[in-house]
Design an enzyme around this catalytic site. Structure first.
Site, short mmCIF file in Angstrom:
data_model
loop_
_atom_site.label_atom_id
_atom_site.label_comp_id
_atom_site.label_asym_id
_atom_site.label_seq_id
_atom_site.Cartn_x
_atom_site.Cartn_y
_atom_site.Cartn_z
N ASP A 87 0.83 -1.20 0.00
CA ASP A 87 0.00 0.00 0.00
C ASP A 87 0.87 1.26 0.00
O ASP A 87 1.75 1.40 0.86
CB ASP A 87 -0.89 -0.02 1.25
CG ASP A 87 -2.06 0.94 1.15
OD1 ASP A 87 -2.14 1.68 0.17
OD2 ASP A 87 -2.89 0.94 2.07
N ASP A 88 0.62 2.15 -0.96
CA ASP A 88 1.36 3.43 -1.04
C ASP A 88 2.87 3.20 -1.12
O ASP A 88 3.65 3.94 -0.53
CB ASP A 88 1.05 4.33 0.16
CG ASP A 88 -0.36 4.93 0.10
OD1 ASP A 88 -1.13 4.55 -0.79
OD2 ASP A 88 -0.67 5.78 0.95
N CYS A 100 -6.22 4.07 -3.69
CA CYS A 100 -6.44 2.69 -3.23
C CYS A 100 -7.60 1.90 -3.85
O CYS A 100 -7.41 0.89 -4.49
CB CYS A 100 -6.66 2.69 -1.73
SG CYS A 100 -5.34 3.46 -0.80
N ARG A 122 -7.56 -1.50 -6.42
CA ARG A 122 -7.91 -2.84 -5.94
C ARG A 122 -9.02 -3.47 -6.80
O ARG A 122 -9.01 -4.68 -7.06
CB ARG A 122 -8.38 -2.76 -4.48
CG ARG A 122 -7.25 -2.54 -3.54
CD ARG A 122 -7.63 -1.81 -2.25
NE ARG A 122 -6.44 -1.09 -1.83
CZ ARG A 122 -5.48 -1.64 -1.08
NH1 ARG A 122 -5.62 -2.85 -0.59
NH2 ARG A 122 -4.39 -0.96 -0.80
N LYS A 157 -6.05 -5.21 4.09
CA LYS A 157 -6.84 -4.04 3.75
C LYS A 157 -7.72 -4.32 2.53
O LYS A 157 -7.23 -4.37 1.41
CB LYS A 157 -5.90 -2.86 3.47
CG LYS A 157 -6.62 -1.61 2.97
CD LYS A 157 -5.64 -0.50 2.70
CE LYS A 157 -6.30 0.60 1.90
NZ LYS A 157 -5.41 1.74 1.66
N HIS A 174 -10.84 -2.56 1.39
CA HIS A 174 -11.10 -1.24 0.78
C HIS A 174 -11.93 -1.28 -0.50
O HIS A 174 -11.77 -0.46 -1.40
CB HIS A 174 -9.80 -0.46 0.56
CG HIS A 174 -9.99 1.01 0.80
ND1 HIS A 174 -9.01 1.95 0.61
CD2 HIS A 174 -11.08 1.70 1.23
CE1 HIS A 174 -9.48 3.16 0.91
NE2 HIS A 174 -10.73 3.02 1.29
N SER A 233 -8.77 1.67 4.83
CA SER A 233 -7.47 2.18 5.27
C SER A 233 -7.43 2.35 6.78
O SER A 233 -8.41 2.79 7.38
CB SER A 233 -7.18 3.54 4.61
OG SER A 233 -6.99 3.38 3.24
N HIS A 267 1.24 2.22 4.23
CA HIS A 267 0.33 3.37 4.32
C HIS A 267 0.51 4.08 5.67
O HIS A 267 0.83 3.46 6.67
CB HIS A 267 -1.11 2.86 4.17
CG HIS A 267 -2.14 3.91 3.87
ND1 HIS A 267 -2.54 4.84 4.80
CD2 HIS A 267 -2.87 4.15 2.76
CE1 HIS A 267 -3.48 5.61 4.27
NE2 HIS A 267 -3.69 5.22 3.02
N ASP A 304 -0.48 -0.90 -4.80
CA ASP A 304 -1.73 -0.31 -5.29
C ASP A 304 -1.56 1.04 -5.97
O ASP A 304 -2.34 1.41 -6.84
CB ASP A 304 -2.77 -0.21 -4.16
CG ASP A 304 -2.41 0.80 -3.08
OD1 ASP A 304 -1.23 1.18 -2.97
OD2 ASP A 304 -3.32 1.20 -2.32
N ASN A 305 -0.57 1.82 -5.55
CA ASN A 305 -0.32 3.13 -6.16
C ASN A 305 1.00 3.65 -5.64
O ASN A 305 1.63 3.03 -4.78
CB ASN A 305 -1.46 4.14 -5.87
CG ASN A 305 -1.84 4.24 -4.42
OD1 ASN A 305 -2.91 3.80 -4.01
ND2 ASN A 305 -0.96 4.81 -3.60
N LYS A 350 1.61 9.42 -5.44
CA LYS A 350 0.21 9.10 -5.23
C LYS A 350 -0.70 10.27 -5.64
O LYS A 350 -0.38 11.43 -5.40
CB LYS A 350 -0.02 8.78 -3.75
CG LYS A 350 -1.44 8.36 -3.41
CD LYS A 350 -1.55 7.93 -1.95
CE LYS A 350 -2.98 7.52 -1.60
NZ LYS A 350 -3.10 7.01 -0.22
#
Length: 491
Positions: free
Chosen positions: A20-21, A60, A64, A114, A116, A141, A220, A272-273, A293
């Site tokens: 994540d991130d 996010c 996903r 996560k 989301h 998140s 994250h 994810d990003n 991001k």
């Protein structure tokens, strides 16, 4: 028929790891000088490392949705932005996830971490309603609830920042029931590791093929880590959080070795990003790529990605164009599963994995966090060239020296589009001028045709996030308590 999936050998297992991130420059194997990621580095050294791998959204939830369905988020309606604890919408139940593609073949399926992609009324959008037999995790998140009094590092280091206030504290859910609220961050990763080990052990004992999806909370904001990894990296809270994720990868590898299925399991890792640069040294790093991001520059959507499968994937690096969209059709091919009868945007990348062969992917499309039919694509990559039709900064990418990344860099149309050669200029610093270059003029015409054809084929689904939020839908372990949201506490 297909020697990879159906040669009389036992069906393959699949593990999908989704950070994540995490930025393009955050892992040791992608050149970060101080990150400690020994297990991911092992996957990269003994597997296939991608240099040109993309997610579909710089935030996010939409990213996903694409990963699990093989379809751009615009089709499923997972836009604009992300889901919140009380969101009415979610990933529509008529969308087919990777888990739902594998279930008819007898796969055991589990998700942890996560989610989301919505909770909804009576948990109608949770993983257990989307093809997963079991789930352990935080359904959104972990900054989407008050965290200023929660402990993120031992012995009692409070979480950095305030996170969201005025909503319920962060719940840990098991299947569709709340197990703990607020979640204990110091014990969370151990709980995930145990859950995954149990799942793998039970499935192999039953001789059942399995699919494990682990969308991690790491890295994250606010970062956290338990006693095993806190303070062990050279990179501060971000590094400790990343090391904790990496340690779980190590535990998964051990479980696969102990159960004897390591050589029959494909592990795919990506994120994810891009990095949340506004967090400064507590955020990620995009390496040589521009911004992060929230933006459609390379730093927002080009991700680290690794495929590991001992005995099937030979070690190496690929520069082929690939995407999270391609994971669903690839897993389906390798499992011998039927694809859903819908418009897919992913292509099978088995040939890249197994033969280090060419990609079937012609182009990659870049939608902003708030896609619309009026604006269409913000950018498009064709081969080694990327054209930006619109550029815009983002709050998530504040604080860097590059002003283009900042929120005050408002929407800017480009006609002709800004054109970059990503092989010689991956940082998108030096736009190419088509003046006096008939070859580039022809390329821009070709890009225009690809864009037009793609946009003509894109049907926007009803916006799920546009359905808004209802505080009554926020997960609460004591639903009839008062005063909400602060009374929602248990475990």
């Amino acid at each position: 028929s297909d020697p990879l999936c159906c040669s009389g050998s036992p069906p393959s297992n699949f593990i999908l790891l989704f950070a994540d991130d995490l930025g393009f420059g955050d892992l040791g194997c992608y050149g970060h000088p101080t990150s400690l990621t020994p297990n991911l580095d092992r996957l990269a050294a003994d597997g296939l490392r991608f240099t040109d791998f993309y997610c579909t959204s710089p935030v996010c939830s939409p990213s996903r949705a694409s990963l699990l369905t093989g379809r751009y988020q615009t089709r499923s309606g997972v836009y604009p932005g992300v889901f919140y604890p009380g969101s009415r919408g979610g990933l529509p139940l008529n969308e087919t996830t990777i888990a739902e593609v594998l279930k008819p073949l007898g796969y055991a399926t589990a998700a942890m971490g996560k989610w989301h992609l919505g909770v909804g009324k009576n948990g109608m959008y949770l993983p257990t309603r989307q093809g997963f037999d079991r789930y352990l995790g935080v359904p959104y998140s972990h900054d989407m609830g008050p965290c200023q009094n929660l402990t993120c590092f031992p012995p009692d280091v409070k979480c950095f920042g305030h996170c969201d206030v005025g909503v319920v504290t962060i719940p840990l859910m098991h299947n569709d029931a709340i197990k703990q609220q607020p979640v204990d961050f110091l014990d969370l990763e151990r709980a995930y590791s145990d859950f995954a080990t149990d799942f793998i052990t039970q499935a192999t004992r039953k001789k059942q093929p399995f699919f494990l999806y682990y969308p991690s909370h790491h890295t994250h904001y606010p970062q956290y880590a338990g006693p095993a990894t806190a303070g062990r990296s050279r990179r501060g809270p971000f590094g400790d959080s990343l090391l904790e994720f990496d340690s779980t990868v190590g535990n998964l590898l051990s479980a696969l070795e102990h159960t004897g299925v390591l050589n029959n399991t494909l592990i795919l890792f990506t994120a994810d990003n891009g990095p949340e640069l506004m967090r400064m040294s507590r955020g990620g790093n995009a390496g040589p790529l521009k911004c992060g991001k929230g933006t459609t520059y390379e730093g927002g959507m080009r991700e680290p990605a690794i495929a590991y499968w001992p005995g099937t994937i030979t070690p190496g690096v690929t520069h082929e164009l690939a995407s999270t969209l391609d994971i669903m059709p690839t897993i389906a091919r390798l499992a011998g599963a039927k694809l859903p009868m819908v418009q897919l945007d992913g292509v099978d990348m088995t040939d890249i994995l197994v033969n280090h062969g060419p990609s079937k992917r012609e182009a990659m499309m870049f939608y902003p966090t708030d896609p619309s039919e009026n604006y269409g694509l913000f950018a498009l990559r064709l081969g080694k060239y990327k054209a930006h039709f619109y550029t815009r900064g983002a709050g998530h990418s504040e604080t860097t020296p590059d002003q283009d990344c900042h929120i005050i860099s408002f929407l800017k149309p480009h006609d002709p589009p800004l054109l970059f050669d990503l092989e010689s200029d991956p940082s998108e610093n030096y736009p190419l001028s088509p003046l006096g270059r008939p070859d580039l003029q022809a390329l821009l015409r070709r890009i225009g045709v690809v864009k037009e054809q793609f946009e003509a084929s894109m049907e926007f689904g009803e916006s799920q996030i546009g359905k808004g939020s209802d505080p009554d839908l926020e997960p609460c372990c004591t639903p009839h308590c008062t005063p909400k949201p602060s009374c929602c506490q248990c475990g």
